[in-house]
Write a protein that holds these residues in place. Sequence first.
Motif, PDB file in Angstrom:
ATOM      1  N   ASN A 142       0.824  -1.211   0.000  1.00 52.73           N
ATOM      2  CA  ASN A 142       0.000   0.000   0.000  1.00 52.73           C
ATOM      3  C   ASN A 142       0.855   1.257   0.000  1.00 52.73           C
ATOM      4  OD1 ASN A 142      -2.830  -0.752  -0.008  1.00 52.73           O
ATOM      5  ND2 ASN A 142      -2.440  -1.743   1.965  1.00 52.73           N
ATOM      6  N   ASN A 143       2.128   1.083   0.313  1.00 56.95           N
ATOM      7  CA  ASN A 143       3.040   2.231   0.372  1.00 56.95           C
ATOM      8  C   ASN A 143       4.276   1.917  -0.466  1.00 56.95           C
ATOM      9  OD1 ASN A 143       4.578   4.467   0.984  1.00 56.95           O
ATOM     10  ND2 ASN A 143       4.144   4.395   3.190  1.00 56.95           N
ATOM     11  N   PHE A 144       4.108   1.995  -1.772  1.00 59.34           N
ATOM     12  CA  PHE A 144       5.204   1.660  -2.691  1.00 59.34           C
ATOM     13  C   PHE A 144       6.358   2.650  -2.552  1.00 59.34           C
ATOM     14  CE2 PHE A 144       6.542   0.873  -7.347  1.00 59.34           C
ATOM     15  CZ  PHE A 144       7.298  -0.230  -6.979  1.00 59.34           C
ATOM     16  N   ASP A 145       6.045   3.912  -2.248  1.00 68.11           N
ATOM     17  CA  ASP A 145       7.093   4.918  -2.100  1.00 68.11           C
ATOM     18  C   ASP A 145       8.023   4.564  -0.942  1.00 68.11           C
ATOM     19  OD1 ASP A 145       6.331   6.477  -4.240  1.00 68.11           O
ATOM     20  OD2 ASP A 145       4.975   7.723  -3.053  1.00 68.11           O
ATOM     21  N   ALA A 187       1.548  -4.414  -7.454  1.00 69.96           N
ATOM     22  CA  ALA A 187       0.127  -4.395  -7.813  1.00 69.96           C
ATOM     23  C   ALA A 187      -0.497  -3.109  -7.275  1.00 69.96           C
ATOM     24  CB  ALA A 187      -0.574  -5.617  -7.240  1.00 69.96           C
ATOM     25  N   LYS A 188      -1.180  -2.388  -8.124  1.00 72.50           N
ATOM     26  CA  LYS A 188      -1.708  -1.076  -7.747  1.00 72.50           C
ATOM     27  C   LYS A 188      -2.800  -1.202  -6.684  1.00 72.50           C
ATOM     28  CE  LYS A 188      -0.771   1.449 -12.039  1.00 72.50           C
ATOM     29  NZ  LYS A 188      -1.386   2.206 -13.154  1.00 72.50           N
ATOM     30  N   GLU A 201       2.300  -0.944 -11.014  1.00 70.95           N
ATOM     31  CA  GLU A 201       3.221   0.175 -11.139  1.00 70.95           C
ATOM     32  C   GLU A 201       4.620  -0.409 -10.966  1.00 70.95           C
ATOM     33  OE1 GLU A 201       2.417   2.883  -7.925  1.00 70.95           O
ATOM     34  OE2 GLU A 201       2.001   1.240  -6.533  1.00 70.95           O
ATOM     35  N   TRP A 202       5.628   0.295 -11.411  1.00 71.64           N
ATOM     36  CA  TRP A 202       6.970  -0.258 -11.359  1.00 71.64           C
ATOM     37  C   TRP A 202       7.990   0.809 -10.969  1.00 71.64           C
ATOM     38  CZ3 TRP A 202      10.686   1.831 -14.529  1.00 71.64           C
ATOM     39  CH2 TRP A 202      10.228   2.586 -15.616  1.00 71.64           C
TER      40      TRP A 202
END
Length: 255
Positions: A142-145, A187-188, A201-202
């Motif tokens: 949930n927090n890709f950053d 996965a978004k 997203e990548w």
Amino acid sequence: MDKNFPWSIKYDPNSDKPFIMSRSKIDLYLKCKRCAYLDMRLGIKGPKPFPYNLNSRIDTLLKNEHDLARAKKIKTKYLEEANINAIPFSHPELDVWREPFKGARYHHKETNIVIVGSVDDLWENLDTKKISVTDFKSTFSNNFDKLKSFDAPYLIGYKRQAEIYSWILSKLGLDIDNTSYFFYVNAKPEQKIFNNSLEFEWAIIPYTTKSYNWVGDTIVEIKNFLETNRIPSSNQDCDLCKYMHKFFEFVKKKT
């Protein structure tokens, strides 16, 4: 199993044959010496990890996409968008190095141990001509950053993985860059319904090590460790050791 790419079941101090040791065994030794001794010296293996079939499929698709660019000697769209001046590296042994049960192999003659690692890909820097180890990862966060900061404690295993692969390939004659890359697809979280598709997203995350020479020293350490006839004590930080300790405590109470 391919007879040209053998594997060792356990270490035999009296054998003249090379001991075949995967990258994951080095990681196991660094995590828990008791589990490593049971595995490599006594042949008592821990539970196998659950197969990540969906992740493996994504790896395959990314490899195929990079192979298309490799054949044309051009950047992938990901390298273009990430502003990385590199292309997928071409080498006659690359397919073998990527094969899980074959892999890139280096015979460390001082210890008579063969170190094996299976890379996902290699990228060639167009400015320096150095080669970077590249690993494909797929996940959901949930927090890709936050993940992209690449500083979570559990990621130490991934970093060691890149360093071990870099060490192996440098010993095989490649001019290895100290910067490796982790190609993450996530996965978004905003996707609301499946609708027969999964959106991603990548990000390409660089990881630069000061040195990977620790690998050779660790192999010597493991060799000396496996020559002993004493099982190490349990590791309080090891989940498997903690489980087995509680199991044997339960058995003692019942007998």
